[in-house]
Design a protein around this motif. Structure first.
Motif, PDB file in Angstrom:
ATOM      1  N   ASN A  44       0.833  -1.212   0.000  1.00 25.34           N
ATOM      2  CA  ASN A  44       0.000   0.000   0.000  1.00 25.34           C
ATOM      3  C   ASN A  44       0.866   1.260   0.000  1.00 25.34           C
ATOM      4  O   ASN A  44       0.556   2.251   0.668  1.00 25.34           O
ATOM      5  N   GLY A  45       1.967   1.180  -0.742  1.00 27.72           N
ATOM      6  CA  GLY A  45       2.825   2.350  -0.906  1.00 27.72           C
ATOM      7  C   GLY A  45       3.908   2.502   0.129  1.00 27.72           C
ATOM      8  O   GLY A  45       4.731   3.414   0.034  1.00 27.72           O
ATOM      9  N   VAL A  81      -4.072  -5.700  -0.095  1.00 28.73           N
ATOM     10  CA  VAL A  81      -3.056  -4.654  -0.142  1.00 28.73           C
ATOM     11  C   VAL A  81      -2.391  -4.647  -1.516  1.00 28.73           C
ATOM     12  O   VAL A  81      -2.234  -5.695  -2.159  1.00 28.73           O
ATOM     13  N   ASN A  82      -2.016  -3.442  -1.973  1.00 28.43           N
ATOM     14  CA  ASN A  82      -1.282  -3.302  -3.222  1.00 28.43           C
ATOM     15  C   ASN A  82       0.173  -3.696  -2.995  1.00 28.43           C
ATOM     16  O   ASN A  82       0.798  -3.254  -2.030  1.00 28.43           O
ATOM     17  N   LEU A  83       0.724  -4.495  -3.903  1.00 24.36           N
ATOM     18  CA  LEU A  83       2.098  -4.961  -3.767  1.00 24.36           C
ATOM     19  C   LEU A  83       2.923  -4.611  -5.005  1.00 24.36           C
ATOM     20  O   LEU A  83       2.451  -4.753  -6.142  1.00 24.36           O
ATOM     21  N   GLU A  84       4.143  -4.147  -4.750  1.00 20.18           N
ATOM     22  CA  GLU A  84       5.094  -3.902  -5.836  1.00 20.18           C
ATOM     23  C   GLU A  84       6.503  -4.166  -5.327  1.00 20.18           C
ATOM     24  O   GLU A  84       6.902  -3.650  -4.285  1.00 20.18           O
ATOM     25  N   ALA A 139       1.271   9.370  -5.524  1.00 21.57           N
ATOM     26  CA  ALA A 139       1.054   7.949  -5.256  1.00 21.57           C
ATOM     27  C   ALA A 139      -0.001   7.810  -4.169  1.00 21.57           C
ATOM     28  O   ALA A 139       0.160   8.347  -3.074  1.00 21.57           O
ATOM     29  N   ILE A 140      -1.092   7.122  -4.482  1.00 23.30           N
ATOM     30  CA  ILE A 140      -2.158   6.834  -3.526  1.00 23.30           C
ATOM     31  C   ILE A 140      -2.119   5.349  -3.229  1.00 23.30           C
ATOM     32  O   ILE A 140      -2.318   4.525  -4.123  1.00 23.30           O
ATOM     33  N   ASP A 141      -1.824   4.993  -1.971  1.00 24.44           N
ATOM     34  CA  ASP A 141      -1.657   3.582  -1.597  1.00 24.44           C
ATOM     35  C   ASP A 141      -0.672   2.879  -2.524  1.00 24.44           C
ATOM     36  O   ASP A 141      -0.861   1.706  -2.897  1.00 24.44           O
ATOM     37  N   GLY A 142       0.361   3.622  -2.940  1.00 25.56           N
ATOM     38  CA  GLY A 142       1.402   3.055  -3.777  1.00 25.56           C
ATOM     39  C   GLY A 142       1.109   3.042  -5.257  1.00 25.56           C
ATOM     40  O   GLY A 142       1.936   2.595  -6.051  1.00 25.56           O
ATOM     41  N   ILE A 143      -0.060   3.551  -5.667  1.00 29.62           N
ATOM     42  CA  ILE A 143      -0.457   3.552  -7.079  1.00 29.62           C
ATOM     43  C   ILE A 143      -0.049   4.873  -7.727  1.00 29.62           C
ATOM     44  O   ILE A 143      -0.431   5.946  -7.248  1.00 29.62           O
ATOM     45  N   SER A 144       0.723   4.814  -8.787  1.00 34.09           N
ATOM     46  CA  SER A 144       1.121   6.024  -9.502  1.00 34.09           C
ATOM     47  C   SER A 144      -0.066   6.572 -10.279  1.00 34.09           C
ATOM     48  O   SER A 144      -0.612   5.913 -11.166  1.00 34.09           O
ATOM     49  N   LEU A 145      -0.480   7.812  -9.925  1.00 28.56           N
ATOM     50  CA  LEU A 145      -1.656   8.418 -10.549  1.00 28.56           C
ATOM     51  C   LEU A 145      -1.358   9.855 -10.951  1.00 28.56           C
ATOM     52  O   LEU A 145      -0.460  10.494 -10.394  1.00 28.56           O
ATOM     53  N   THR A 146      -2.130  10.350 -11.907  1.00 32.71           N
ATOM     54  CA  THR A 146      -2.002  11.729 -12.365  1.00 32.71           C
ATOM     55  C   THR A 146      -3.096  12.579 -11.734  1.00 32.71           C
ATOM     56  O   THR A 146      -4.269  12.193 -11.742  1.00 32.71           O
TER      57      THR A 146
END
Length: 213
Positions: A44-45, A81-84, A139-146
């Motif tokens: 989650n970021g 959860v977001n994972l990277e 980055a929201i919860d690890g998600i790259s957003l514009t």
């Protein structure tokens, strides 16, 4: 370093608290292709270090500072959860520079559909909003957003259905807390400018003229 492109959704197995820290255990699938002890994984970021590894399950220590600054402390067994994994040197840079060191949290104010897109509006403190610009990255919860639009106390992003389906955004509801990380470039620019400015002053037309602009 991460890119903000989520590899998969993991499922929380447990969050064991002890004193001022905790141990988070997560079950997943795809990220285990080359995952090793000591590797970094953004959850989650939040950048965490793998401290234990079993078949399709990893554990990571979560320090007191991390629990205070993020939403990880609210996770329960079954939470997604977001994972990277950390970016490999030969990988494509499809998102933006994400360190996994979040700046704080925000509150989800509104969710609305606009054709096939979904708009998410997030409120945040001034110390976070100061680095957010329209059409910039966040980055929201690890998600790259514009960033699609800015308000005085919030900002909005517009996402496609694929992004929602592949991340925790599809499960978010109004009132939820999300982890936020600003674009690192904005923070570095501000830091570099500080030695050039007289104490207690901002950038004014006079200051720019004196500096040759």
């Amino acid at each position: 370093m991460f890119t903000g492109l989520i590899e998969e959704l993991g499922t929380v197995r447990s969050l064991r608290r002890g004193g001022e820290c905790a141990v988070l255990t997560v079950q997943a699938e795809r990220i285990f292709d080359d995952l090793k002890l000591g590797d970094s994984v953004a959850v989650n970021g939040v950048c965490l270090t793998v401290s234990a590894l079993e078949q399709r399950v990893f554990s990571a220590d979560v320090m007191h500072e991390t629990l205070n600054r993020s939403s990880l402390g609210s996770l329960i067994p079954g939470s997604h959860v977001n994972l990277e994994r950390a970016m490999s040197a030969g990988g494509r840079f499809g998102g933006h520079i994400v360190s996994g060191h979040i700046d704080g949290t925000g509150k989800l104010l509104r969710i609305r559909r606009d054709g096939n897109a979904v708009w998410y509006t997030v409120s945040a403190e001034p110390k976070i909003l100061r680095y957010i610009v329209e059409k910039g990255s966040v980055a929201i919860d690890g998600i790259s957003l514009t960033v699609a639009s800015m308000g005085r106390e919030d900002f909005s992003v517009s996402i496609i259905p694929h992004t929602a389906q592949e991340t925790t955004l599809s499960e978010r509801r109004v009132g939820d807390t999300v982890n936020l990380e600003n674009d690192a470039i904005a923070k570095y620019v501000e830091k570099w400018m500080q030695p050039c400015r007289p104490a207690g002053t901002g950038i004014t037309p006079a200051f720019l003229a004196e500096s040759g602009f």
